[in-house]
Design a protein around this motif. Sequence first.
Motif, PDB file in Angstrom:
ATOM      1  N   UNK A  92     -11.008   3.611 -17.384  1.00 38.68           N
ATOM      2  CA  UNK A  92     -11.501   2.985 -16.143  1.00 38.68           C
ATOM      3  C   UNK A  92     -10.414   2.082 -15.571  1.00 38.68           C
ATOM      4  N   UNK A  93      -9.770   1.340 -16.465  1.00 41.53           N
ATOM      5  CA  UNK A  93      -8.742   0.395 -16.021  1.00 41.53           C
ATOM      6  C   UNK A  93      -7.515   1.123 -15.486  1.00 41.53           C
ATOM      7  N   UNK A  94      -7.110   2.208 -16.159  1.00 43.52           N
ATOM      8  CA  UNK A  94      -5.967   2.972 -15.674  1.00 43.52           C
ATOM      9  C   UNK A  94      -6.253   3.593 -14.310  1.00 43.52           C
ATOM     10  N   UNK A  95      -7.472   4.074 -14.096  1.00 46.64           N
ATOM     11  CA  UNK A  95      -7.834   4.635 -12.794  1.00 46.64           C
ATOM     12  C   UNK A  95      -7.732   3.565 -11.707  1.00 46.64           C
ATOM     13  N   UNK A  96      -8.186   2.366 -12.018  1.00 47.54           N
ATOM     14  CA  UNK A  96      -8.095   1.250 -11.059  1.00 47.54           C
ATOM     15  C   UNK A  96      -6.630   0.929 -10.761  1.00 47.54           C
ATOM     16  N   UNK A  97      -5.789   0.906 -11.800  1.00 44.40           N
ATOM     17  CA  UNK A  97      -4.377   0.579 -11.603  1.00 44.40           C
ATOM     18  C   UNK A  97      -3.668   1.661 -10.779  1.00 44.40           C
ATOM     19  N   UNK A  98      -3.904   2.937 -11.098  1.00 43.39           N
ATOM     20  CA  UNK A  98      -3.258   4.022 -10.352  1.00 43.39           C
ATOM     21  C   UNK A  98      -3.690   3.985  -8.885  1.00 43.39           C
ATOM     22  N   UNK A  99      -4.974   3.791  -8.650  1.00 46.82           N
ATOM     23  CA  UNK A  99      -5.465   3.724  -7.273  1.00 46.82           C
ATOM     24  C   UNK A  99      -4.850   2.549  -6.532  1.00 46.82           C
ATOM     25  N   UNK A 100      -4.723   1.398  -7.192  1.00 45.40           N
ATOM     26  CA  UNK A 100      -4.128   0.237  -6.539  1.00 45.40           C
ATOM     27  C   UNK A 100      -2.669   0.504  -6.183  1.00 45.40           C
ATOM     28  N   UNK A 101      -1.935   1.160  -7.081  1.00 47.78           N
ATOM     29  CA  UNK A 101      -0.527   1.445  -6.837  1.00 47.78           C
ATOM     30  C   UNK A 101      -0.330   2.414  -5.671  1.00 47.78           C
ATOM     31  N   UNK A 102      -1.077   3.503  -5.670  1.00 54.97           N
ATOM     32  CA  UNK A 102      -0.802   4.592  -4.735  1.00 54.97           C
ATOM     33  C   UNK A 102      -1.701   4.586  -3.507  1.00 54.97           C
ATOM     34  N   UNK A 103      -2.909   3.995  -3.617  1.00 57.91           N
ATOM     35  CA  UNK A 103      -3.848   4.016  -2.490  1.00 57.91           C
ATOM     36  C   UNK A 103      -4.144   2.626  -1.945  1.00 57.91           C
ATOM     37  N   UNK A 104      -3.726   1.602  -2.664  1.00 51.13           N
ATOM     38  CA  UNK A 104      -3.933   0.241  -2.183  1.00 51.13           C
ATOM     39  C   UNK A 104      -5.359  -0.253  -2.270  1.00 51.13           C
ATOM     40  N   UNK A 105      -6.171   0.349  -3.137  1.00 51.98           N
ATOM     41  CA  UNK A 105      -7.559  -0.059  -3.277  1.00 51.98           C
ATOM     42  C   UNK A 105      -8.176   0.550  -4.507  1.00 51.98           C
ATOM     43  N   UNK A 106      -9.495   0.467  -4.661  1.00 49.32           N
ATOM     44  CA  UNK A 106     -10.164   1.031  -5.836  1.00 49.32           C
ATOM     45  C   UNK A 106     -10.180   2.549  -5.805  1.00 49.32           C
ATOM     46  N   UNK A 107     -10.478   3.201  -6.920  1.00 55.23           N
ATOM     47  CA  UNK A 107     -10.576   4.669  -6.941  1.00 55.23           C
ATOM     48  C   UNK A 107     -11.618   5.157  -5.939  1.00 55.23           C
ATOM     49  N   UNK A 108     -11.370   6.280  -5.297  1.00 54.26           N
ATOM     50  CA  UNK A 108     -12.272   6.748  -4.235  1.00 54.26           C
ATOM     51  C   UNK A 108     -13.727   6.956  -4.662  1.00 54.26           C
ATOM     52  N   UNK A 109     -13.979   7.260  -5.906  1.00 50.88           N
ATOM     53  CA  UNK A 109     -15.337   7.581  -6.346  1.00 50.88           C
ATOM     54  C   UNK A 109     -16.261   6.362  -6.398  1.00 50.88           C
ATOM     55  N   UNK A 110     -15.700   5.157  -6.580  1.00 52.61           N
ATOM     56  CA  UNK A 110     -16.504   3.953  -6.760  1.00 52.61           C
ATOM     57  C   UNK A 110     -15.937   2.839  -5.898  1.00 52.61           C
ATOM     58  N   UNK A 111     -16.825   1.955  -5.411  1.00 48.58           N
ATOM     59  CA  UNK A 111     -16.304   0.821  -4.655  1.00 48.58           C
ATOM     60  C   UNK A 111     -15.998  -0.332  -5.607  1.00 48.58           C
ATOM     61  N   UNK A 112     -15.318  -1.339  -5.072  1.00 45.93           N
ATOM     62  CA  UNK A 112     -14.852  -2.449  -5.901  1.00 45.93           C
ATOM     63  C   UNK A 112     -16.016  -3.198  -6.551  1.00 45.93           C
ATOM     64  N   UNK A 113     -17.106  -3.373  -5.819  1.00 47.71           N
ATOM     65  CA  UNK A 113     -18.240  -4.142  -6.353  1.00 47.71           C
ATOM     66  C   UNK A 113     -18.868  -3.427  -7.548  1.00 47.71           C
ATOM     67  N   UNK A 114     -19.023  -2.103  -7.462  1.00 45.71           N
ATOM     68  CA  UNK A 114     -19.624  -1.352  -8.562  1.00 45.71           C
ATOM     69  C   UNK A 114     -18.734  -1.383  -9.799  1.00 45.71           C
ATOM     70  N   UNK A 115     -17.431  -1.220  -9.594  1.00 50.23           N
ATOM     71  CA  UNK A 115     -16.503  -1.278 -10.716  1.00 50.23           C
ATOM     72  C   UNK A 115     -16.470  -2.665 -11.344  1.00 50.23           C
ATOM     73  N   UNK A 116     -16.500  -3.679 -10.514  1.00 47.07           N
ATOM     74  CA  UNK A 116     -16.481  -5.056 -11.023  1.00 47.07           C
ATOM     75  C   UNK A 116     -17.702  -5.328 -11.884  1.00 47.07           C
TER      76      UNK A 116
END
Length: 566
Positions: free
Chosen positions: A254-278
Amino acid sequence: MVDEDAVGTVGRDFARSELDYTPWFFWDRAGDTAKHRQLALQDALAGERAYRLGERCFVSELSSVTNETLELGDRSYVAAGAYLSGSLRAGRDCTINPYTVVRGEIRLGNAVRIGAHTSLIGFNHTMADPDVEVHRQATTAKGITIGDDVWIGSHVVVLDGVTVGDKSVLAAGAVVTKDVPAGAVVGGNPARVIKWRTGPDRPQRRPDGDLAGAVTQFADAAREQAAGIIDRYWDGGTRLFSDQPGAAPTVRAQCDAIEVADLLLGGPPPRLDAAELTDLLRSWQDPATGLVGELGEGHRPTPPEATVFTWPAGYHVLCVGYALDLLGSRFAHPVTVVAEASAADVMDGLRRQDWTDEVWSSGAWVDELGTALHQNARMGAANSPGALEALFGWLLTNADPHTGMWGRAGGPDGLLQVVNGYYRATRGTFAQFGHPVPYADRVIDTVLAHSRDVRYFAPVRQNACNVLDVAHPLWLTRRSGHRSEEVVELARRLLADALRHWTPDQGFGFQAPHPTTASLPATAPSLQGTEMWLAIIWLLSDLAGLSGQLGYRPRGVHRPEPARPR
């Protein structure tokens, strides 16, 4: 031509076996009777034992072939006197010459030529109990993998667990106990590199001849493919990420997906929003200890041990804490097991680490402790008085002035343990808190010496851990100016290699992909490998003056700067 129907009575016995010992001549010189007999033998082996034999293969009737699995590519042969058992998968144009022994789990690439009286032993006896005869104890098996275009001389012994890289040569009589880099010529007992046929000591061709352009091209492609890559590791049934498709979800994924999305997309992974992941990550923290255990039944964390620290709960302090930081949040509770640790507890923990043979795990313990102390302070939770000072005091007074690092250099792994342990120990302390490291010039000397070890830095042998653990210390000490030209040259070489490790639409594997290691799970693209190599590429690019071409900068676990206060 040697044809049994054409020779006289006196010479028939000799002629009958000549091509069994020189099988490279068989399909050109054998008569029709011998050819039909060989094809009938191969048909029987395929039908009765499910062996797979390519075109113009040869298996001598004077060999012993008892394999559970046997695959021979086109034009490969087994000569008289050879002894085969276990599982053998060989590519095209492979030779198993007279009296060769090939046993256990063995993989041969294409054009592997094995001289007479050589032994490839893909298993080993154990001898753990001296009161039990060795032959009555269990055997272990890791297997042997041989790359493409490899020449193995006569009377060579290759032991279990060895990988031999492409285009290498094993000189006659060599006893090979460790991996052989691609292009190396090795000899002796134990075998060592004596020269190079091709190899990592030769200049590497830069991608497209333009490293800056290659970095830009990579970054553009990675961003374009990012959403699809992250989605590849999404499990719709559990609504969680897995490190590799089909694997069980993990906390780290979960954490790696968040990090990759932040690096390449500038936000949380597309499947989940930041509030749900938090909410998900915060709910996984054990309020009693402040730790996050590994996922168990129902994909909920198992209760972690209330100690400082055990794997994987210790690493979850890093990855979950920084993932929450990227989402604009933080842990719901302090890391209590650390907040309650006194200065004496810290000193006792440091002394209990194995700084002789397990420096990496010792450095990891320091990393996790320093990170928990930092996170507690950032959220306003009090740590025990003197605990942080005890940690830094021990590190400063125990650093080796000759290497700049902790632990003993040397041994069979060379500098691997001390360099890799140094990265972990400094990441969670000096780097995270923004303090200068001691003996910076000696650190650079040690890292540059380690980088010349082809066992870890030949392109085929690279993995994310080993390259990261070189890149980060060099970045951390970059302002020293010591041997700066060599640092930049190394960064450029490793950067060019790293860009080649990318698999389009899948990301990076933890270990560099290569035909000789294709069966290893670590070479398959994964979230962990993708997150780590993206950070490595930034560090190397920055050392080479090219990070501006990337358009991203790590902000999580592998951030280069001190963690920001909150």
